[in-house]
Design a protein around this motif. Structure first.
Motif, PDB file in Angstrom:
ATOM      1  N   ALA A 143      64.100  30.148 -21.655  1.00 13.42           N
ATOM      2  CA  ALA A 143      64.264  29.827 -23.070  1.00 13.42           C
ATOM      3  C   ALA A 143      63.253  28.760 -23.448  1.00 13.42           C
ATOM      4  O   ALA A 143      62.987  27.835 -22.668  1.00 13.42           O
ATOM      5  N   VAL A 144      62.691  28.898 -24.644  1.00  9.96           N
ATOM      6  CA  VAL A 144      61.786  27.889 -25.196  1.00  9.96           C
ATOM      7  C   VAL A 144      62.455  27.281 -26.411  1.00  9.96           C
ATOM      8  O   VAL A 144      62.968  28.006 -27.279  1.00  9.96           O
ATOM      9  N   GLY A 145      62.463  25.968 -26.468  1.00  5.12           N
ATOM     10  CA  GLY A 145      63.090  25.294 -27.593  1.00  5.12           C
ATOM     11  C   GLY A 145      62.739  23.823 -27.586  1.00  5.12           C
ATOM     12  O   GLY A 145      61.752  23.398 -26.978  1.00  5.12           O
ATOM     13  N   ALA A 146      63.565  23.036 -28.261  1.00  2.89           N
ATOM     14  CA  ALA A 146      63.319  21.603 -28.368  1.00  2.89           C
ATOM     15  C   ALA A 146      64.622  20.903 -28.699  1.00  2.89           C
ATOM     16  O   ALA A 146      65.586  21.532 -29.163  1.00  2.89           O
ATOM     17  N   ASP A 147      64.655  19.614 -28.476  1.00  3.94           N
ATOM     18  CA  ASP A 147      65.808  18.806 -28.855  1.00  3.94           C
ATOM     19  C   ASP A 147      65.459  17.951 -30.064  1.00  3.94           C
ATOM     20  O   ASP A 147      64.283  17.676 -30.348  1.00  3.94           O
ATOM     21  N   LYS A 148      66.487  17.572 -30.793  1.00  2.11           N
ATOM     22  CA  LYS A 148      66.276  16.755 -31.993  1.00  2.11           C
ATOM     23  C   LYS A 148      65.537  15.471 -31.633  1.00  2.11           C
ATOM     24  O   LYS A 148      65.506  15.042 -30.495  1.00  2.11           O
ATOM     25  N   GLY A 149      64.950  14.880 -32.657  1.00  4.25           N
ATOM     26  CA  GLY A 149      64.157  13.688 -32.438  1.00  4.25           C
ATOM     27  C   GLY A 149      62.692  14.060 -32.493  1.00  4.25           C
ATOM     28  O   GLY A 149      62.164  14.433 -33.535  1.00  4.25           O
ATOM     29  N   GLY A 150      62.035  14.031 -31.348  1.00  2.00           N
ATOM     30  CA  GLY A 150      60.624  14.403 -31.323  1.00  2.00           C
ATOM     31  C   GLY A 150      60.396  15.883 -31.492  1.00  2.00           C
ATOM     32  O   GLY A 150      59.326  16.308 -31.933  1.00  2.00           O
ATOM     33  N   CYS A 151      61.378  16.696 -31.117  1.00  4.45           N
ATOM     34  CA  CYS A 151      61.331  18.154 -31.271  1.00  4.45           C
ATOM     35  C   CYS A 151      60.111  18.758 -30.575  1.00  4.45           C
ATOM     36  O   CYS A 151      59.511  19.714 -31.069  1.00  4.45           O
ATOM     37  N   ALA A 152      59.754  18.195 -29.409  1.00  4.63           N
ATOM     38  CA  ALA A 152      58.620  18.714 -28.654  1.00  4.63           C
ATOM     39  C   ALA A 152      59.046  19.955 -27.889  1.00  4.63           C
ATOM     40  O   ALA A 152      60.063  19.943 -27.183  1.00  4.63           O
ATOM     41  N   PRO A 153      58.299  21.061 -27.999  1.00  2.00           N
ATOM     42  CA  PRO A 153      58.670  22.294 -27.301  1.00  2.00           C
ATOM     43  C   PRO A 153      58.743  22.097 -25.791  1.00  2.00           C
ATOM     44  O   PRO A 153      57.932  21.394 -25.197  1.00  2.00           O
ATOM     45  N   ALA A 154      59.759  22.754 -25.186  1.00  2.00           N
ATOM     46  CA  ALA A 154      59.958  22.672 -23.751  1.00  2.00           C
ATOM     47  C   ALA A 154      60.535  24.005 -23.272  1.00  2.00           C
ATOM     48  O   ALA A 154      60.825  24.893 -24.074  1.00  2.00           O
ATOM     49  N   ILE A 155      60.682  24.163 -21.966  1.00  4.25           N
ATOM     50  CA  ILE A 155      61.161  25.417 -21.398  1.00  4.25           C
ATOM     51  C   ILE A 155      62.250  25.141 -20.372  1.00  4.25           C
ATOM     52  O   ILE A 155      62.232  24.114 -19.686  1.00  4.25           O
ATOM     53  N   LYS A 156      63.238  26.053 -20.303  1.00  6.31           N
ATOM     54  CA  LYS A 156      64.271  26.014 -19.268  1.00  6.31           C
ATOM     55  C   LYS A 156      64.428  27.409 -18.683  1.00  6.31           C
ATOM     56  O   LYS A 156      64.268  28.404 -19.385  1.00  6.31           O
ATOM     57  N   GLN A 157      64.764  27.469 -17.386  1.00  3.76           N
ATOM     58  CA  GLN A 157      64.865  28.731 -16.674  1.00  3.76           C
ATOM     59  C   GLN A 157      66.312  28.983 -16.219  1.00  3.76           C
ATOM     60  O   GLN A 157      67.098  28.047 -16.077  1.00  3.76           O
ATOM     61  N   THR A 158      66.625  30.275 -15.995  1.00  4.34           N
ATOM     62  CA  THR A 158      67.908  30.645 -15.403  1.00  4.34           C
ATOM     63  C   THR A 158      67.700  31.858 -14.504  1.00  4.34           C
ATOM     64  O   THR A 158      66.820  32.690 -14.762  1.00  4.34           O
TER      65      THR A 158
END
Length: 319
Positions: A143-158
């Motif tokens: 999944a590609v997304g971001a968290d509130k605040g800086g909202c910098a794109p990041a990735i997580k795997q499963t």
């Protein structure tokens, strides 16, 4: 004799004035052009309507011709805005669906179905803002997304679609729509690009061989790396795009010939419906449509409803 001459002069003068007034009226009416509204010309004699002259060719930011319209040039029946939801087919029974959320408020959600879309179970969203989910052939996903605040794109795997997503990493080799700018996409080179110029990127579809972006003016562009883009087609009013396993792409458009609802069309024939979902377009929220096409099943999300079809896209039903 003088009175006769004077009377004749007055008659001649009156006749001259009548002719002059008529000529002035003719000149004024010849410069009063009809007013064009909504692609039609209003104000022609007897109240008749006629088609306004078509505008000359123009160039989109990517160099494509101006769209002629999948729906015959009529205005879009649903406002064209960047998609705010997603659906990701896995096979005939399983699919994920998500809502994107926003950088200022978060709100991303993620759900899984294992029964062909009849029921959906909530899962923990990996980010506050979720812009892309990809399921690989081996069943693992990211999944590609971001968290509130800086909202910098990041990735997580499963390791599987029914497992939790793991630790966060930087995005360096994935396509995604940037959650901070609606005109920007992340590229597999780690850079960012604006394939639609200053126009919004409405949707992004990705396969191993490359990606396609749908621009706000209906232009569909394709690229292998993101360094350059070619025009695939134009379809005014197009709302979403998906690519199947063979690399063929499909668009969701409103009200084409043979379909008064949402039509799924092959990008090679954007004015002909391959399948039609009969729905009240007036109740379709902008940005609430997403499409996924797999070898086993096609999935079309419209708001909270998900319609499914065989891979030929012809018979759409609600599970």
């Amino acid at each position: 004799m003088a009175r006769l001459t004077e009377r004749a002069g007055l008659v001649a003068l009156a006749a001259f004035l009548v002719v002059d007034v008529a000529l002035v009226g003719l000149a004024v009416s010849s410069t009063r052009q009809p007013v064009a509204r909504g692609g039609q010309t209003v104000g022609t004699p007897s109240g008749a309507l006629s088609t306004a002259p078509a505008p000359g060719p123009s160039t989109s930011p990517a160099g494509s011709a101006a769209p002629t319209g999948a729906n015959g040039g009529a205005a879009a029946a649903v406002d064209v805005v960047p998609v705010a939801v997603g659906v990701v087919g896995v096979d005939a029974k399983r699919a994920l669906r998500f809502t994107q959320g926003s950088c200022d408020k978060g709100g991303a959600t993620l759900e899984l179905t294992t029964d062909g879309g009849r029921t959906w179970g909530p899962r923990s969203a990996p980010f506050d803002v979720l812009v892309r989910v990809r399921v690989r052939a081996d069943g693992s996903a990211f999944a590609v997304g971001a968290d509130k605040g800086g909202c910098a794109p990041a990735i997580k795997q499963t390791r599987a679609v029914d497992a939790q997503f793991g630790g966060v990493g930087s995005v360096s080799d994935a396509w995604y729509r940037d959650p901070r700018a609606t005109d920007t996409v992340g590229l597999p080179s780690g850079k960012r690009g604006k394939p639609c110029g200053s126009a919004d990127v409405i949707d992004l579809a990705v396969v191993d061989s490359g990606a396609q972006v749908l621009c706000g003016d209906g232009t569909l562009l394709s690229s292998r790396t993101g360094s350059s883009w070619r025009t695939v087609t134009t379809a005014r009013g197009a709302l979403a795009v998906a690519i199947d396993g063979s690399g063929r792409s499909y668009l969701v458009v409103p009200s084409v010939d043979g379909c008064k609802g949402l039509a799924v069309v092959d990008s090679g024939s954007p004015t002909k419906a391959a399948g039609c979902v009969v729905t009240d377009l007036g109740k379709v929220d902008p940005g609430s449509i997403a499409l996924s096409v797999t070898p086993d099943r096609a999935w079309l999300r419209v708001g909270d409803e998900v319609h499914t079809s065989a891979a030929d896209l012809t018979g759409w039903t609600t599970p």
